[in-house]
Motif scaffolding. Structure first.
Motif, PDB file in Angstrom:
ATOM      1  N   ALA A 309      -4.667 -23.309  -3.316  1.00 39.35           N
ATOM      2  CA  ALA A 309      -3.643 -24.295  -3.637  1.00 39.35           C
ATOM      3  C   ALA A 309      -2.551 -24.370  -2.579  1.00 39.35           C
ATOM      4  O   ALA A 309      -2.067 -25.458  -2.250  1.00 39.35           O
ATOM      5  N   VAL A 310      -2.165 -23.218  -2.004  1.00 36.11           N
ATOM      6  CA  VAL A 310      -1.005 -23.210  -1.097  1.00 36.11           C
ATOM      7  C   VAL A 310      -1.375 -23.527   0.348  1.00 36.11           C
ATOM      8  O   VAL A 310      -0.485 -23.809   1.153  1.00 36.11           O
ATOM      9  N   LEU A 311      -2.655 -23.501   0.691  1.00 36.90           N
ATOM     10  CA  LEU A 311      -3.049 -23.750   2.079  1.00 36.90           C
ATOM     11  C   LEU A 311      -3.613 -25.152   2.238  1.00 36.90           C
ATOM     12  O   LEU A 311      -4.436 -25.618   1.427  1.00 36.90           O
ATOM     13  N   VAL A 312      -3.186 -25.838   3.265  1.00 33.55           N
ATOM     14  CA  VAL A 312      -3.729 -27.153   3.600  1.00 33.55           C
ATOM     15  C   VAL A 312      -5.211 -26.982   3.962  1.00 33.55           C
ATOM     16  O   VAL A 312      -5.565 -26.194   4.844  1.00 33.55           O
ATOM     17  N   GLY A 313      -6.063 -27.691   3.243  1.00 34.07           N
ATOM     18  CA  GLY A 313      -7.500 -27.523   3.461  1.00 34.07           C
ATOM     19  C   GLY A 313      -8.061 -26.311   2.757  1.00 34.07           C
ATOM     20  O   GLY A 313      -9.211 -25.903   3.012  1.00 34.07           O
ATOM     21  N   GLY A 314      -7.286 -25.728   1.840  1.00 35.40           N
ATOM     22  CA  GLY A 314      -7.720 -24.514   1.164  1.00 35.40           C
ATOM     23  C   GLY A 314      -8.970 -24.667   0.331  1.00 35.40           C
ATOM     24  O   GLY A 314      -9.701 -23.697   0.100  1.00 35.40           O
ATOM     25  N   ASP A 315      -9.247 -25.886  -0.144  1.00 32.13           N
ATOM     26  CA  ASP A 315     -10.454 -26.107  -0.954  1.00 32.13           C
ATOM     27  C   ASP A 315     -11.732 -25.855  -0.162  1.00 32.13           C
ATOM     28  O   ASP A 315     -12.805 -25.672  -0.743  1.00 32.13           O
ATOM     29  N   ASP A 316     -11.611 -25.847   1.155  1.00 35.28           N
ATOM     30  CA  ASP A 316     -12.802 -25.589   1.983  1.00 35.28           C
ATOM     31  C   ASP A 316     -13.082 -24.099   2.157  1.00 35.28           C
ATOM     32  O   ASP A 316     -14.136 -23.720   2.687  1.00 35.28           O
ATOM     33  N   LEU A 317     -12.143 -23.257   1.736  1.00 37.82           N
ATOM     34  CA  LEU A 317     -12.338 -21.808   1.863  1.00 37.82           C
ATOM     35  C   LEU A 317     -13.366 -21.322   0.848  1.00 37.82           C
ATOM     36  O   LEU A 317     -13.477 -21.848  -0.261  1.00 37.82           O
ATOM     37  N   GLU A 318     -14.093 -20.272   1.223  1.00 38.41           N
ATOM     38  CA  GLU A 318     -15.066 -19.659   0.327  1.00 38.41           C
ATOM     39  C   GLU A 318     -14.657 -18.218   0.044  1.00 38.41           C
ATOM     40  O   GLU A 318     -14.368 -17.447   0.957  1.00 38.41           O
ATOM     41  N   TYR A 319     -14.628 -17.885  -1.228  1.00 40.36           N
ATOM     42  CA  TYR A 319     -14.306 -16.511  -1.629  1.00 40.36           C
ATOM     43  C   TYR A 319     -15.415 -15.565  -1.176  1.00 40.36           C
ATOM     44  O   TYR A 319     -16.604 -15.905  -1.245  1.00 40.36           O
ATOM     45  N   ASP A 320     -15.026 -14.355  -0.727  1.00 39.25           N
ATOM     46  CA  ASP A 320     -16.028 -13.371  -0.319  1.00 39.25           C
ATOM     47  C   ASP A 320     -15.978 -12.123  -1.207  1.00 39.25           C
ATOM     48  O   ASP A 320     -16.925 -11.824  -1.923  1.00 39.25           O
ATOM     49  N   TYR A 321     -14.841 -11.394  -1.199  1.00 34.89           N
ATOM     50  CA  TYR A 321     -14.794 -10.147  -1.962  1.00 34.89           C
ATOM     51  C   TYR A 321     -13.338  -9.740  -2.192  1.00 34.89           C
ATOM     52  O   TYR A 321     -12.427 -10.241  -1.547  1.00 34.89           O
ATOM     53  N   TYR A 322     -13.179  -8.821  -3.132  1.00 32.27           N
ATOM     54  CA  TYR A 322     -11.864  -8.215  -3.323  1.00 32.27           C
ATOM     55  C   TYR A 322     -11.961  -6.720  -3.050  1.00 32.27           C
ATOM     56  O   TYR A 322     -13.050  -6.132  -3.094  1.00 32.27           O
ATOM     57  N   THR A 323     -10.847  -6.128  -2.736  1.00 33.47           N
ATOM     58  CA  THR A 323     -10.766  -4.678  -2.583  1.00 33.47           C
ATOM     59  C   THR A 323      -9.652  -4.152  -3.482  1.00 33.47           C
ATOM     60  O   THR A 323      -8.668  -4.850  -3.755  1.00 33.47           O
ATOM     61  N   ILE A 324      -9.838  -2.943  -3.959  1.00 30.52           N
ATOM     62  CA  ILE A 324      -8.782  -2.251  -4.691  1.00 30.52           C
ATOM     63  C   ILE A 324      -8.512  -0.954  -3.945  1.00 30.52           C
ATOM     64  O   ILE A 324      -9.346  -0.045  -3.925  1.00 30.52           O
ATOM     65  N   GLY A 325      -7.384  -0.901  -3.278  1.00 26.19           N
ATOM     66  CA  GLY A 325      -7.007   0.288  -2.528  1.00 26.19           C
ATOM     67  C   GLY A 325      -6.025   1.133  -3.315  1.00 26.19           C
ATOM     68  O   GLY A 325      -5.255   0.614  -4.131  1.00 26.19           O
ATOM     69  N   THR A 326      -6.066   2.419  -3.092  1.00 25.94           N
ATOM     70  CA  THR A 326      -5.118   3.332  -3.730  1.00 25.94           C
ATOM     71  C   THR A 326      -4.236   3.934  -2.655  1.00 25.94           C
ATOM     72  O   THR A 326      -4.698   4.691  -1.810  1.00 25.94           O
ATOM     73  N   ARG A 327      -2.982   3.564  -2.684  1.00 23.11           N
ATOM     74  CA  ARG A 327      -2.045   3.986  -1.644  1.00 23.11           C
ATOM     75  C   ARG A 327      -1.471   5.357  -1.945  1.00 23.11           C
ATOM     76  O   ARG A 327      -1.127   5.635  -3.091  1.00 23.11           O
ATOM     77  N   PRO A 328      -1.329   6.201  -0.953  1.00 25.49           N
ATOM     78  CA  PRO A 328      -0.651   7.491  -1.167  1.00 25.49           C
ATOM     79  C   PRO A 328       0.860   7.298  -1.081  1.00 25.49           C
ATOM     80  O   PRO A 328       1.414   7.120  -0.006  1.00 25.49           O
ATOM     81  N   ASP A 329       1.526   7.315  -2.221  1.00 26.00           N
ATOM     82  CA  ASP A 329       2.964   7.043  -2.289  1.00 26.00           C
ATOM     83  C   ASP A 329       3.751   8.320  -2.564  1.00 26.00           C
ATOM     84  O   ASP A 329       3.692   8.851  -3.680  1.00 26.00           O
ATOM     85  N   PRO A 330       4.502   8.843  -1.599  1.00 23.09           N
ATOM     86  CA  PRO A 330       5.432   9.928  -1.909  1.00 23.09           C
ATOM     87  C   PRO A 330       6.398   9.485  -3.010  1.00 23.09           C
ATOM     88  O   PRO A 330       6.736   8.298  -3.109  1.00 23.09           O
ATOM     89  N   GLU A 331       6.835  10.421  -3.824  1.00 21.62           N
ATOM     90  CA  GLU A 331       7.634  10.075  -5.002  1.00 21.62           C
ATOM     91  C   GLU A 331       8.917   9.341  -4.666  1.00 21.62           C
ATOM     92  O   GLU A 331       9.384   8.523  -5.460  1.00 21.62           O
ATOM     93  N   ASP A 332       9.508   9.625  -3.519  1.00 21.68           N
ATOM     94  CA  ASP A 332      10.742   8.929  -3.150  1.00 21.68           C
ATOM     95  C   ASP A 332      10.507   7.770  -2.192  1.00 21.68           C
ATOM     96  O   ASP A 332      11.460   7.167  -1.694  1.00 21.68           O
ATOM     97  N   GLY A 333       9.233   7.448  -1.916  1.00 19.12           N
ATOM     98  CA  GLY A 333       8.910   6.321  -1.062  1.00 19.12           C
ATOM     99  C   GLY A 333       9.033   6.584   0.424  1.00 19.12           C
ATOM    100  O   GLY A 333       8.789   5.687   1.237  1.00 19.12           O
ATOM    101  N   ILE A 334       9.389   7.799   0.809  1.00 23.05           N
ATOM    102  CA  ILE A 334       9.614   8.148   2.209  1.00 23.05           C
ATOM    103  C   ILE A 334       8.462   9.027   2.698  1.00 23.05           C
ATOM    104  O   ILE A 334       8.012   9.929   1.975  1.00 23.05           O
ATOM    105  N   PRO A 335       7.948   8.814   3.909  1.00 19.74           N
ATOM    106  CA  PRO A 335       6.850   9.645   4.415  1.00 19.74           C
ATOM    107  C   PRO A 335       7.159  11.142   4.370  1.00 19.74           C
ATOM    108  O   PRO A 335       8.327  11.543   4.439  1.00 19.74           O
ATOM    109  N   ILE A 336       6.112  11.932   4.264  1.00 19.96           N
ATOM    110  CA  ILE A 336       6.218  13.393   4.321  1.00 19.96           C
ATOM    111  C   ILE A 336       5.567  13.824   5.626  1.00 19.96           C
ATOM    112  O   ILE A 336       4.358  13.675   5.813  1.00 19.96           O
TER     113      ILE A 336
END
Length: 389
Positions: A309-336
């Protein structure tokens, strides 16, 4: 592809030439994602390196949106750290031919106007490459974004970029192997090898790692950059790593030759970009990727409908796949980053690894090889979680 130099690029400072009396002659890096690959690449300039990874190229890394930036709700010291990493990514790209890194900038309108204005004032004061753009200017920057979804104004950050992170991780590993003699072993790490003799203070020193098949791989120093896998590994030594997993969904279209987007779009509906290597449109429900929920395919279909919907010509796009990633998040959001609590073992765990990996590789290499710790690292130590107890 060879990209234009980053606007922040300056000459790379060299490591001190006065080495300590016994710099490690063999370093083992655990983890083959973008952080582990950057560490291995930097270390291989100075010493012998063995990378041990179950999945070279990473686990979280292939499922990352991979936006290289210094923004978003970070304290000043972390913002400065990320800016340094952006600069250093440009320096790395000058040494590694074809690194899939592109400085296209971003356009943001993901916050309420008052929050966006506050963000603008703060980051402008910090010297960030940030410009307010109106609806017309946004459409000039991104003519491929449907005008009806463009807000009255947003912020353009010209110094930001994107990296095809899993490809870059593999390229860094390959470069370290081919030109610097590094070694990559595909295996699962299940524990650490420690010296039999106790140190003067009663502690023992990590002298290698133990793999799932019982193989011992020895080194003078070990760097743990295994993302969420670092948590159970340190737990075997009674060390708590306060890092949680946070899932996020991204959808990918099939590759397209047509240029749909010039920048990263971080809108109030979704964040979306076009990949450098294949031209895929990659999108998430928000900056963090969006919670996949109980019906991931349904969520992916809904997200793909938004992209069309948001891209001009978006109807011509073809869906391929989704990914579900699990991010390693330190509890305070700051790298260790830095001392693990065990002699001979350095830890490097964070989100966002893609933005931070360049400077993490450089600064931890300097610390391991010279004993000199960059002042910036003081804010990222694991022991900050124990202070005040």
């Amino acid at each position: 592809m060879q990209e234009n130099p980053h606007p922040y690029l300056k000459s790379r400072p060299l490591l001190p030439q006065k080495w300590p009396s016994n710099p490690p002659s063999n370093v083992v890096v655990v983890g083959g994602g973008i952080v582990g690959a950057s560490l291995a690449w930097h270390l291989a300039h100075e010493t012998n390196v063995t990378v041990v990874a179950e999945h070279p190229g990473g686990v979280a890394t292939p499922n990352s949106f991979a936006w290289v930036n210094a923004a978003y709700d970070n304290p000043k010291f972390y913002y400065d750290f990320r800016v340094r990493s952006m600069k250093h990514w440009a320096e790395i790209a000058a040494e590694v031919p074809g690194l899939p890194l592109h400085w296209g900038g971003s356009v943001t309108w993901s916050m309420p106007p008052d929050k966006l204005e506050q963000y603008e004032k703060e980051h402008e004061a910090w010297g960030y490459d940030l410009v307010r753009v109106n609806r017309t200017e946004i459409s000039e920057i991104e003519p491929g974004f449907e005008a009806e979804y463009v807000p009255e104004w947003g912020l353009f950050a010209g110094g930001e970029g994107t990296l095809e992170a899993s490809v870059a991780a593999q390229q860094l590993l390959d470069h370290a192997v081919e030109y610097m003699g590094a070694n990559v072993i595909v295996n699962t790490v299940e524990g650490f090898v420690k010296s039999d003799a106790a140190e003067e203070d009663g502690s023992t020193k990590v002298t290698g790692i133990l793999t799932k098949d019982g193989t011992e791989i020895l080194g003078d120093h070990v760097v743990l950059a295994g993302g969420l896998g670092s948590v159970p590994l340190l737990a075997t030594e009674g060390i708590t790593l306060p890092v949680n997993g946070r899932q996020g969904m991204l959808i990918n279209t099939k590759p397209v030759a047509e240029k749909f987007l010039n920048t990263v779009i971080n809108s109030d509906q979704l964040h979306v970009r076009q990949t450098i290597d294949e031209g895929r449109i990659r999108a998430g429900a928000d900056y963090s990727g969006g919670d996949p929920g109980d019906n991931p395919q349904g969520d992916a279909d809904e997200l793909f409908d938004k992209v069309k919907a948001v891209l001009v010509g978006g109807d011509d796009l073809e869906y391929d796949y989704y990914t579900i990633g699990t991010r390693p998040d330190p509890e305070d959001g700051i790298p260790i980053l830095g001392d693990s609590g065990l002699d001979g073992l350095t830890v490097a765990v964070m989100h966002s690894g893609v933005s931070n990996a360049a400077i993490v590789g450089e600064l931890l290499t300097k610390r391991i090889m010279t004993g000199v710790s960059d002042p910036a690292l003081v804010d990222f130590q694991l022991d900050r979680f124990n202070k005040g107890e």
